[in-house]
Design an enzyme around this catalytic site. Structure first.
Site, PDB file in Angstrom:
ATOM      1  N   GLY A  23     -19.525 -41.572 -62.197  1.00 41.43           N
ATOM      2  CA  GLY A  23     -19.188 -42.210 -60.934  1.00 41.43           C
ATOM      3  C   GLY A  23     -18.765 -43.661 -61.021  1.00 41.43           C
ATOM      4  O   GLY A  23     -18.565 -44.311 -60.001  1.00 41.43           O
ATOM      5  N   LYS A  60     -18.481 -33.280 -58.102  1.00 40.02           N
ATOM      6  CA  LYS A  60     -17.884 -33.135 -56.775  1.00 40.02           C
ATOM      7  C   LYS A  60     -17.353 -31.721 -56.613  1.00 40.02           C
ATOM      8  O   LYS A  60     -17.104 -31.030 -57.589  1.00 40.02           O
ATOM      9  CB  LYS A  60     -16.785 -34.159 -56.544  1.00 40.02           C
ATOM     10  CG  LYS A  60     -15.674 -34.184 -57.576  1.00 40.02           C
ATOM     11  CD  LYS A  60     -14.746 -35.339 -57.285  1.00 40.02           C
ATOM     12  CE  LYS A  60     -13.763 -35.582 -58.400  1.00 40.02           C
ATOM     13  NZ  LYS A  60     -12.879 -36.700 -58.076  1.00 40.02           N
ATOM     14  N   ASN A 104     -15.077 -31.070 -61.312  1.00 40.11           N
ATOM     15  CA  ASN A 104     -15.187 -30.577 -59.938  1.00 40.11           C
ATOM     16  C   ASN A 104     -15.501 -29.081 -60.015  1.00 40.11           C
ATOM     17  O   ASN A 104     -15.607 -28.523 -61.093  1.00 40.11           O
ATOM     18  CB  ASN A 104     -13.888 -30.845 -59.164  1.00 40.11           C
ATOM     19  CG  ASN A 104     -12.701 -30.198 -59.843  1.00 40.11           C
ATOM     20  OD1 ASN A 104     -12.645 -28.993 -60.022  1.00 40.11           O
ATOM     21  ND2 ASN A 104     -11.739 -31.018 -60.252  1.00 40.11           N
TER      22      ASN A 104
END
Length: 166
Positions: free
Chosen positions: A113, A76, A22
Protein backbone atom coordinates in the site's frame (compact mmCIF):
# COMPACT_ATOMS: atom_id res chain seq x y z
CA UNK A 1 12.22 -10.89 12.91
CA UNK A 2 11.54 -8.06 10.46
CA UNK A 3 14.27 -6.44 8.40
CA UNK A 4 13.60 -3.41 6.21
CA UNK A 5 15.40 -3.58 2.89
CA UNK A 6 16.04 -0.89 0.29
CA UNK A 7 16.72 -3.18 -2.64
CA UNK A 8 14.97 -4.97 -5.48
CA UNK A 9 12.66 -7.63 -4.02
CA UNK A 10 13.51 -10.12 -6.74
CA UNK A 11 17.12 -10.24 -5.49
CA UNK A 12 15.99 -11.26 -2.03
CA UNK A 13 17.41 -14.48 -0.57
CA UNK A 14 13.89 -15.35 0.61
CA UNK A 15 12.28 -18.43 -0.84
CA UNK A 16 8.80 -16.87 -0.67
CA UNK A 17 8.08 -13.59 -2.46
CA UNK A 18 4.79 -11.84 -1.70
CA UNK A 19 2.92 -10.46 -4.70
CA UNK A 20 0.18 -7.89 -3.96
CA UNK A 21 -2.70 -8.59 -6.34
CA UNK A 22 -6.37 -7.91 -7.01
CA UNK A 23 -9.07 -10.57 -7.15
CA UNK A 24 -10.17 -10.07 -10.78
CA UNK A 25 -7.13 -11.71 -12.38
CA UNK A 26 -5.10 -8.84 -13.81
CA UNK A 27 -1.44 -8.06 -13.19
CA UNK A 28 -0.75 -4.95 -15.19
CA UNK A 29 0.96 -2.52 -12.85
CA UNK A 30 3.71 -2.08 -10.33
CA UNK A 31 5.20 -5.23 -8.80
CA UNK A 32 2.47 -7.60 -10.02
CA UNK A 33 3.44 -6.82 -13.61
CA UNK A 34 6.97 -8.10 -12.91
CA UNK A 35 5.64 -11.22 -11.22
CA UNK A 36 3.52 -11.89 -14.30
CA UNK A 37 6.61 -11.52 -16.49
CA UNK A 38 8.90 -13.69 -14.35
CA UNK A 39 6.36 -16.37 -13.40
CA UNK A 40 3.97 -16.84 -16.35
CA UNK A 41 2.71 -20.22 -15.09
CA UNK A 42 1.82 -18.64 -11.75
CA UNK A 43 -0.08 -15.92 -13.57
CA UNK A 44 -2.12 -18.49 -15.52
CA UNK A 45 -3.04 -20.34 -12.30
CA UNK A 46 -3.92 -17.06 -10.55
CA UNK A 47 -6.03 -15.89 -13.47
CA UNK A 48 -7.99 -19.16 -13.57
CA UNK A 49 -8.64 -18.94 -9.84
CA UNK A 50 -9.97 -15.39 -10.22
CA UNK A 51 -12.06 -16.10 -13.32
CA UNK A 52 -13.83 -18.94 -11.54
CA UNK A 53 -14.57 -16.70 -8.50
CA UNK A 54 -12.44 -18.82 -6.17
CA UNK A 55 -10.10 -16.05 -4.96
CA UNK A 56 -11.11 -13.27 -2.61
CA UNK A 57 -9.76 -10.86 -0.03
CA UNK A 58 -8.39 -12.73 2.96
CA UNK A 59 -7.29 -15.74 0.90
CA UNK A 60 -3.73 -16.39 -0.21
CA UNK A 61 -2.49 -18.30 -3.23
CA UNK A 62 0.87 -20.03 -2.93
CA UNK A 63 2.56 -20.94 -6.20
CA UNK A 64 5.64 -23.15 -5.92
CA UNK A 65 8.11 -22.58 -8.73
CA UNK A 66 11.33 -24.59 -8.84
CA UNK A 67 13.50 -22.05 -7.00
CA UNK A 68 11.05 -19.54 -5.61
CA UNK A 69 7.55 -19.52 -4.28
CA UNK A 70 5.13 -16.72 -5.03
CA UNK A 71 2.48 -15.87 -2.47
CA UNK A 72 -0.32 -13.94 -4.16
CA UNK A 73 -1.72 -11.62 -1.52
CA UNK A 74 -4.97 -9.83 -2.50
CA UNK A 75 -4.95 -6.20 -1.38
CA UNK A 76 -8.00 -5.10 -3.37
CA UNK A 77 -10.96 -6.51 -5.23
CA UNK A 78 -10.97 -4.71 -8.57
CA UNK A 79 -7.72 -3.42 -10.04
CA UNK A 80 -9.13 0.12 -10.06
CA UNK A 81 -10.15 -0.04 -6.39
CA UNK A 82 -8.04 1.41 -3.64
CA UNK A 83 -5.99 -0.72 -1.29
CA UNK A 84 -7.45 -0.60 2.22
CA UNK A 85 -6.00 -1.42 5.60
CA UNK A 86 -8.89 -3.85 6.11
CA UNK A 87 -7.83 -5.85 3.04
CA UNK A 88 -4.18 -5.84 4.12
CA UNK A 89 -5.14 -6.92 7.63
CA UNK A 90 -7.27 -9.80 6.32
CA UNK A 91 -4.29 -11.10 4.32
CA UNK A 92 -1.86 -10.66 7.20
CA UNK A 93 -4.18 -12.57 9.53
CA UNK A 94 -4.36 -15.42 7.05
CA UNK A 95 -0.59 -15.39 6.53
CA UNK A 96 0.05 -15.55 10.29
CA UNK A 97 -2.33 -18.50 10.53
CA UNK A 98 -0.84 -20.57 7.68
CA UNK A 99 2.87 -19.75 7.26
CA UNK A 100 4.08 -22.59 9.51
CA UNK A 101 1.92 -25.21 7.81
CA UNK A 102 3.62 -24.38 4.48
CA UNK A 103 7.10 -24.36 6.02
CA UNK A 104 7.77 -20.73 5.17
CA UNK A 105 10.88 -19.59 7.01
CA UNK A 106 12.17 -16.64 4.98
CA UNK A 107 9.63 -14.34 3.30
CA UNK A 108 9.93 -11.06 1.38
CA UNK A 109 7.02 -8.62 1.48
CA UNK A 110 6.81 -5.36 -0.43
CA UNK A 111 5.76 -2.28 1.53
CA UNK A 112 2.07 -3.02 0.97
CA UNK A 113 0.00 0.00 0.00
CA UNK A 114 2.94 2.41 -0.12
CA UNK A 115 1.78 3.81 -3.47
CA UNK A 116 -1.77 4.64 -2.32
CA UNK A 117 -2.62 8.31 -1.93
CA UNK A 118 -5.22 7.69 0.75
CA UNK A 119 -2.96 5.46 2.90
CA UNK A 120 0.00 6.63 4.88
CA UNK A 121 2.42 3.74 4.90
CA UNK A 122 4.20 4.81 8.07
CA UNK A 123 1.11 5.43 10.19
CA UNK A 124 -1.49 3.11 8.63
CA UNK A 125 0.20 0.07 7.11
CA UNK A 126 3.62 -0.35 8.73
CA UNK A 127 2.18 -0.70 12.26
CA UNK A 128 -0.32 -3.24 10.94
CA UNK A 129 2.39 -5.30 9.22
CA UNK A 130 4.57 -5.19 12.32
CA UNK A 131 1.67 -6.21 14.56
CA UNK A 132 1.03 -9.41 12.58
CA UNK A 133 4.53 -10.24 11.33
CA UNK A 134 6.85 -9.38 14.24
CA UNK A 135 5.61 -12.19 16.56
CA UNK A 136 6.17 -14.86 13.89
CA UNK A 137 9.20 -17.06 14.40
CA UNK A 138 10.55 -16.53 10.90
CA UNK A 139 12.69 -14.01 9.06
CA UNK A 140 10.71 -11.38 7.15
CA UNK A 141 12.10 -8.81 4.74
CA UNK A 142 9.98 -5.78 3.96
CA UNK A 143 11.20 -4.13 0.78
CA UNK A 144 10.81 -0.39 0.80
CA UNK A 145 10.19 1.48 -2.44
CA UNK A 146 13.04 3.43 -4.02
CA UNK A 147 13.14 7.12 -3.16
CA UNK A 148 12.97 8.05 -6.84
CA UNK A 149 10.86 5.60 -8.86
CA UNK A 150 12.20 6.97 -12.19
CA UNK A 151 15.79 6.13 -11.22
CA UNK A 152 14.73 2.64 -10.20
CA UNK A 153 13.03 1.96 -13.55
CA UNK A 154 16.07 3.15 -15.50
CA UNK A 155 18.51 1.02 -13.49
CA UNK A 156 16.51 -2.22 -13.57
CA UNK A 157 17.94 -5.02 -15.63
CA UNK A 158 15.05 -7.39 -16.31
CA UNK A 159 17.29 -10.08 -17.84
CA UNK A 160 19.59 -10.08 -14.80
CA UNK A 161 16.60 -10.35 -12.46
CA UNK A 162 15.16 -13.26 -14.46
CA UNK A 163 18.52 -15.06 -14.35
CA UNK A 164 18.80 -14.51 -10.60
CA UNK A 165 15.31 -15.91 -10.03
CA UNK A 166 16.09 -19.04 -12.01
Amino acid sequence: MITYVFDEMFYSPARVLVNPVNTVGTMGAWLAKDFKRFFPEMFAAYQELCQTDRFEIGQLMLYRASHRWVLNFPVKGHFRAAITTENIEAGLQKFAAIYAAYDMTLVSFPALGHDQDDLDWYTDVRPLMEYYLRPLRIMIFIHMPPKNKDDDEQNRNIRAIRNWLN
